[in-house]
Design an enzyme around this catalytic site. Sequence first.
Site, PDB file in Angstrom:
ATOM      1  N   LYS A   1       0.864  -1.179   0.000  1.00 44.27           N
ATOM      2  CA  LYS A   1       0.000   0.000   0.000  1.00 44.27           C
ATOM      3  C   LYS A   1       0.905   1.236   0.000  1.00 44.27           C
ATOM      4  O   LYS A   1       1.096   1.896   1.030  1.00 44.27           O
ATOM      5  CB  LYS A   1      -0.943  -0.029   1.210  1.00 44.27           C
ATOM      6  CG  LYS A   1      -2.088  -1.039   1.037  1.00 44.27           C
ATOM      7  CD  LYS A   1      -3.044  -1.059   2.210  1.00 44.27           C
ATOM      8  CE  LYS A   1      -3.967   0.129   2.258  1.00 44.27           C
ATOM      9  NZ  LYS A   1      -5.030   0.104   1.225  1.00 44.27           N
TER      10      LYS A   1
HETATM   11  N1  PMP Z   1      -7.241  -3.591  -3.148  1.00 47.06           N
HETATM   12  C1  PMP Z   1      -6.821  -2.327  -2.989  1.00 47.06           C
HETATM   13  C2  PMP Z   1      -6.190  -1.627  -4.145  1.00 47.06           C
HETATM   14  C3  PMP Z   1      -6.992  -1.666  -1.751  1.00 47.06           C
HETATM   15  O1  PMP Z   1      -6.575  -0.423  -1.590  1.00 47.06           O
HETATM   16  C4  PMP Z   1      -7.621  -2.349  -0.698  1.00 47.06           C
HETATM   17  C5  PMP Z   1      -7.819  -1.654   0.625  1.00 47.06           C
HETATM   18  N2  PMP Z   1      -6.742  -1.872   1.494  1.00 47.06           N
HETATM   19  C6  PMP Z   1      -8.030  -3.677  -0.906  1.00 47.06           C
HETATM   20  C7  PMP Z   1      -7.820  -4.261  -2.151  1.00 47.06           C
HETATM   21  C8  PMP Z   1      -8.674  -4.460   0.190  1.00 47.06           C
HETATM   22  O2  PMP Z   1      -7.718  -4.797   1.171  1.00 47.06           O
HETATM   23  P1  PMP Z   1      -8.146  -4.998   2.694  1.00 47.06           P
HETATM   24  O3  PMP Z   1      -9.221  -6.000   2.707  1.00 47.06           O
HETATM   25  O4  PMP Z   1      -6.903  -5.490   3.356  1.00 47.06           O
HETATM   26  O5  PMP Z   1      -8.591  -3.694   3.193  1.00 47.06           O
END
Ligand code: PMP
Length: 309
Positions: free
Chosen positions: A156
């Site tokens: 991220k």
């Molecule tokens: N894909 C992207 C591009 C994201 O930014 C997120 C949010 N973190 C997710 C998927 C979902 O991840 P998570 O379930 O860990 O929040």
Amino acid sequence: MKSKYIWMDGDLVPFEQATVHFLTPTLHYGTGVFEGIRCYHTSKGPAIFRLNEHLKRFLDSAHIAGIPDIPFTRRQLVHAVHQVIRANQFTECYIRPLIYMTGPLGLNLDAWQPALGIAAWEWDPFLGRESLEKGVRLMVSSFTRHHPNVMMTKAKIVGNYANSTLAKTIATRAGFDETVMLDPQGFVAECSGENLFLVRDGVVYAPPRATVLEGITRDAVLTLADDLGYEIVEELISRDQLYIADEVFLCGTAAEVVPVREIDFRVIGTGRKGPVTHAIQQSFIQTVCGDGPRSNEWLDYVDETVYAV
Ligand code: PMP
């Protein structure tokens, strides 16, 4: 997004004073990493969903981005997250840790030092509370999701989200709720901030993890779907496979588990939340509220003994 305190490098700082300088390198070049975590109200008090997994991904994101020498351990960050929730007296909230870079402008990471902040605020489901029942409308984006050798998809990284912002903004301007992004080969990757699934003949399909962010909700959904007895297949998915699915749903920490009712003006299934989506969503809600078989494994109850302010 207002709260009383934001944790900044070890101290709880009043909201208004939690500022960074205009020349902070992360603001100019996008090198920094963040997380999104949720804390839920349960009968045993506020509980953080999969905190350790989120903090592991946070530090892994820094590792992928090549940011060395994070001045806090995972254990210290666990304590800090508890402290932020306690200081703000939240029973439910969204938590946003961020590592940003300080030092001179330039493009050499080794000239910078990392700084770390953690904010928390009360936040409704990202696509609206009504999205959980009513479902959302998507369009396939004309923007491509990152090629792994351009911006890495497992981290991220702050700058990655310029791509998400381009895709999401055009979709909302066109009247959609979210957007599906295809990978550089043209297969379905993920949404601008959520992972995506389809259901066909009772089987749950997910795009392979190589091209997507390894969502922690995605992992929870796959585990809960398996617990519920559904067959799960992780394989390449094309956009037209989405069109003819019985059900499509997306998930993420901010959005939670959301049915998709339409993609590119094609109705998906019955155009309403389908039975598999419903079962998985219910199981997810039960888990985060402390009433599911996996609640103990995945919930970190906010520690009353953590010193706040
Ligand atoms: N894909 C992207 C591009 C994201 O930014 C997120 C949010 N973190 C997710 C998927 C979902 O991840 P998570 O379930 O860990 O929040």
